[in-house]
Design a protein around this motif. Structure first.
Motif, PDB file in Angstrom:
ATOM      1  N   ALA A 183      19.567 -24.529  17.815  1.00  0.00           N
ATOM      2  CA  ALA A 183      20.242 -25.675  17.185  1.00  0.00           C
ATOM      3  C   ALA A 183      19.629 -26.987  17.649  1.00  0.00           C
ATOM      4  CB  ALA A 183      21.732 -25.630  17.508  1.00  0.00           C
ATOM      5  N   ALA A 184      19.269 -27.053  18.933  1.00  0.00           N
ATOM      6  CA  ALA A 184      18.688 -28.283  19.468  1.00  0.00           C
ATOM      7  C   ALA A 184      17.296 -28.551  18.908  1.00  0.00           C
ATOM      8  CB  ALA A 184      18.629 -28.202  20.984  1.00  0.00           C
ATOM      9  N   ARG A 185      16.585 -27.474  18.569  1.00  0.00           N
ATOM     10  CA  ARG A 185      15.208 -27.601  18.105  1.00  0.00           C
ATOM     11  C   ARG A 185      15.081 -28.493  16.892  1.00  0.00           C
ATOM     12  NH1 ARG A 185      12.374 -24.206  14.397  1.00  0.00           N
ATOM     13  NH2 ARG A 185      10.107 -24.354  14.650  1.00  0.00           N
ATOM     14  N   GLY A 186      16.067 -28.477  16.041  1.00  0.00           N
ATOM     15  CA  GLY A 186      15.989 -29.271  14.819  1.00  0.00           C
ATOM     16  C   GLY A 186      16.648 -30.631  14.925  1.00  0.00           C
ATOM     17  N   VAL A 187      17.050 -31.043  16.130  1.00  0.00           N
ATOM     18  CA  VAL A 187      17.777 -32.303  16.305  1.00  0.00           C
ATOM     19  C   VAL A 187      16.946 -33.260  17.158  1.00  0.00           C
ATOM     20  CG1 VAL A 187      19.865 -33.400  17.190  1.00  0.00           C
ATOM     21  CG2 VAL A 187      20.000 -31.141  16.122  1.00  0.00           C
ATOM     22  N   MET A 188      16.530 -34.343  16.593  1.00  0.00           N
ATOM     23  CA  MET A 188      15.814 -35.345  17.376  1.00  0.00           C
ATOM     24  C   MET A 188      16.829 -36.224  18.105  1.00  0.00           C
ATOM     25  SD  MET A 188      12.580 -36.368  14.947  1.00  0.00           S
ATOM     26  CE  MET A 188      13.206 -37.975  14.783  1.00  0.00           C
ATOM     27  N   PRO A 189      16.665 -36.447  19.394  1.00  0.00           N
ATOM     28  CA  PRO A 189      17.645 -37.227  20.167  1.00  0.00           C
ATOM     29  C   PRO A 189      17.457 -38.732  19.981  1.00  0.00           C
ATOM     30  CG  PRO A 189      15.874 -36.502  21.605  1.00  0.00           C
ATOM     31  CD  PRO A 189      15.590 -35.903  20.254  1.00  0.00           C
ATOM     32  N   LYS A 190      17.393 -39.153  18.737  1.00  0.00           N
ATOM     33  CA  LYS A 190      17.010 -40.546  18.458  1.00  0.00           C
ATOM     34  C   LYS A 190      18.067 -41.549  18.908  1.00  0.00           C
ATOM     35  CE  LYS A 190      18.533 -40.113  13.630  1.00  0.00           C
ATOM     36  NZ  LYS A 190      18.124 -40.275  12.219  1.00  0.00           N
ATOM     37  N   ASN A 191      19.338 -41.206  18.741  1.00  0.00           N
ATOM     38  CA  ASN A 191      20.369 -42.166  19.151  1.00  0.00           C
ATOM     39  C   ASN A 191      20.381 -42.356  20.671  1.00  0.00           C
ATOM     40  OD1 ASN A 191      21.094 -42.372  16.493  1.00  0.00           O
ATOM     41  ND2 ASN A 191      22.830 -40.957  16.633  1.00  0.00           N
ATOM     42  N   ALA A 192      20.166 -41.252  21.394  1.00  0.00           N
ATOM     43  CA  ALA A 192      20.094 -41.355  22.850  1.00  0.00           C
ATOM     44  C   ALA A 192      18.903 -42.208  23.259  1.00  0.00           C
ATOM     45  CB  ALA A 192      19.991 -39.970  23.466  1.00  0.00           C
ATOM     46  N   GLU A 193      17.776 -42.022  22.605  1.00  0.00           N
ATOM     47  CA  GLU A 193      16.583 -42.800  22.940  1.00  0.00           C
ATOM     48  C   GLU A 193      16.788 -44.287  22.683  1.00  0.00           C
ATOM     49  OE1 GLU A 193      13.012 -39.578  22.227  1.00  0.00           O
ATOM     50  OE2 GLU A 193      13.975 -40.469  20.491  1.00  0.00           O
TER      51      GLU A 193
END
Length: 528
Positions: free
Chosen positions: A189-199
């Motif tokens: 599930a994490a593989r397809g999620v870019m952590p853009k908001n955290a960045e």
């Protein structure tokens, strides 16, 4: 232009994670269009299976350095678990992405997220002083998939308004073996999620830290990806002295007593022969007459004070032709002679010509991502004159023994690049190796931490002392050793020009640290 990221509220007060109870961040997901991160909580016993719970970024706002640690390790995490690590390779910078997929920068506009509807089923936020086991039993009972679970091995509670988790093992509480976390399903599930908001939040937090650094503004530029320098790095204005490190007694800091603020040109000290601060400064041998030469030779052989012999002030003054005031004169610029500045105990006044580095940085700097294996770099936003002061190298001052321990315990071969021995006077003062202090600028310091090495540098480091009787603690100051155009990367030689021995070809190249400066006369190796 907004100076910070704004996250819309769902109307309910948000409690933050209690950071001292958190062990690490171990995975991330998107649930109901909201980025969430899996927190592993600390436990009092190693035998306990620690609680794990999912939290949104607002709840993690005090734990962003842990989120950053997790994001920085994503590639290794996926590789370790045999999942393609192309996630981070697809990360784009908000400065380089195509317009239709361009991520908003925290300094360009407000952070946008869909409005959130209050829901205890999907949100790990605590809406009361404590979440009961019964409540979590109900949540677990209604969970139809792993994505619906918000907490494992425990329940959430609050203390002084902060969230933490405590162990619990009631039948209705989902249990998971922490050694298997993140699970294959979680990683998929994490593989397809870019952590853009955290960045974006991490970038905004780092910018806030830079804004608090004294002096002209320090900018942060990254046109290669969405990463930011480590939030764990602490900006400090002066050295932090650790155990076993001592400055000389303040009573030993003697100022010049024969000078005054107005000795002719209203520039403080006017005559080197009268300035007591220059007692240990290098003698200008080219200006010695025959009698002075004989006296100087006697002093060098038998010892004694060189006060009264011709010397030079280190900086040009106002009105100097072809040079900017405050720049190093060639006598110091083209040598490795230590610089002795006047201090607060002097009678020459606050605007003395012999005070410069102690006033701090006066140029606008920019930390930038190099886009190469050299990581982050530093450059100036204005032209620098030859001999112009840039900033000092700051950090923790530790003992030689502690420096050795840190170097040996570090898994990073580049650790040595952050350690700077204060050994300028070791030979003249007969200091033993174990008595030499070391500056460690890896975890705290100033923007010069980001200056990269070059075998053909445009900056050079100089010893600057404000107490001529303290041979163990002094400043390391960077000056431009030639004219530097705005935007050119600032570099210095990590080995220092005094170390003139050529670098031999290493026998074991796996243990050597290669040089990546790319200079025409590159030595190929930093340390062998």
């Amino acid at each position: 232009m907004p100076s910070m990221v704004v996250i819309p509220s769902n109307g309910q007060p948000t409690r933050r994670i209690r950071i001292d109870r958190v062990d690490s961040i171990v995975c991330h997901r998107v649930k109901n269009q909201e980025e969430q991160y899996l927190v592993r909580w600390e436990t009092t016993s190693r035998s306990q299976n620690p609680p794990l719970s999912w939290h949104n970024l607002k709840e993690l706002s005090r734990c962003l350095e842990l989120v950053q640690d997790y994001i920085d390790a994503l590639d290794k995490l996926f590789e370790k678990n045999y999942i393609s690590s192309h996630l981070l390779k697809k990360r784009k910078s908000p400065d380089t992405a195509d317009e239709h997929e361009r991520r908003p920068s925290p300094i360009d506009r407000h952070f946008h997220q869909p409005s959130r509807t209050p829901s205890t089923e999907r949100s790990p936020s605590v809406s009361s002083s404590s979440l009961s086991v019964t409540t979590h039993n109900r949540l677990a009972a209604t969970a139809s998939s792993p994505e619906a679970v918000d907490i494992y091995n425990g329940v959430l509670d609050t203390e002084d308004g902060f969230i933490f988790a405590r162990c619990a093992s009631s039948p209705g509480i989902p249990q998971i073996d922490v050694s298997k976390v993140p699970t294959i399903d979680m990683l998929a599930a994490a593989r397809g999620v870019m952590p853009k908001n955290a960045e974006l939040m991490i970038r905004a937090q780092y910018l806030r830290q830079l804004a608090r650094v004294p002096g002209k503004k320090i900018h942060l530029i990254n046109t290669h990806d969405a990463s930011s320098p480590s939030l764990r790095f602490r900006y400090i204005n002066d050295y932090v002295l650790r155990e076993g490190v001592y400055k000389a007694d303040p009573a030993t800091q003697m100022g010049c007593q024969q000078c005054s603020p107005r000795m002719g040109r209203d520039i403080g000290c006017e005559y080197t022969k009268k300035c007591d601060c220059l007692e240990y400064a290098a003698v200008n041998e080219n200006s010695l007459d025959e009698n002075q030469k004989m006296l100087y030779e006697k002093i060098r052989a038998e010892g004694g004070s060189t006060i009264g012999l011709p010397k030079k002030f280190p900086y040009f003054t106002e009105g100097s032709k072809m040079q900017r005031a405050g720049c190093l004169v060639p006598f110091y610029l083209n040598s490795r002679r230590p610089i002795y500045e006047c201090n607060d105990n002097c009678r020459c006044g606050p605007n003395c010509r012999n005070k410069n580095v102690q006033f701090g940085r006066t140029v606008e700097l920019e930390i930038f991502k190099t886009g190469t294996h050299r990581g982050w770099g530093l450059r100036c936003r204005e032209n620098l004159a030859e001999g112009q002061f840039i900033d000092t190298y700051r950090g923790e001052i530790i003992t030689d023994m502690e420096a050795t321990r840190r170097e040996e315990s570090s898994n990073d071969k580049s650790k040595a690049s952050y350690l700077y021995s204060l050994d300028k006077f070791a030979e003249s003062e007969n200091l033993a190796q174990e008595d030499i202090y070391v500056v460690d600028g890896e975890f705290m310091g100033g923007p010069t931490k980001f200056m990269n090495h070059s075998c053909e540098p445009n900056c050079r480091q100089y010893t600057v002392s404000y107490n001529k009787h303290d041979c163990r603690v002094y400043d390391i100051a960077f000056f431009a050793c030639r004219e530097i155009r705005a935007g050119e990367e600032l570099t210095f030689d990590y080995l220092d020009k005094e170390e003139e021995d050529e670098i031999e070809e290493p026998e074991d190249k796996a243990e050597a640290v290669p040089c990546l400066c790319g200079a025409e006369k590159c030595r190929k190796w930093l340390w062998t």
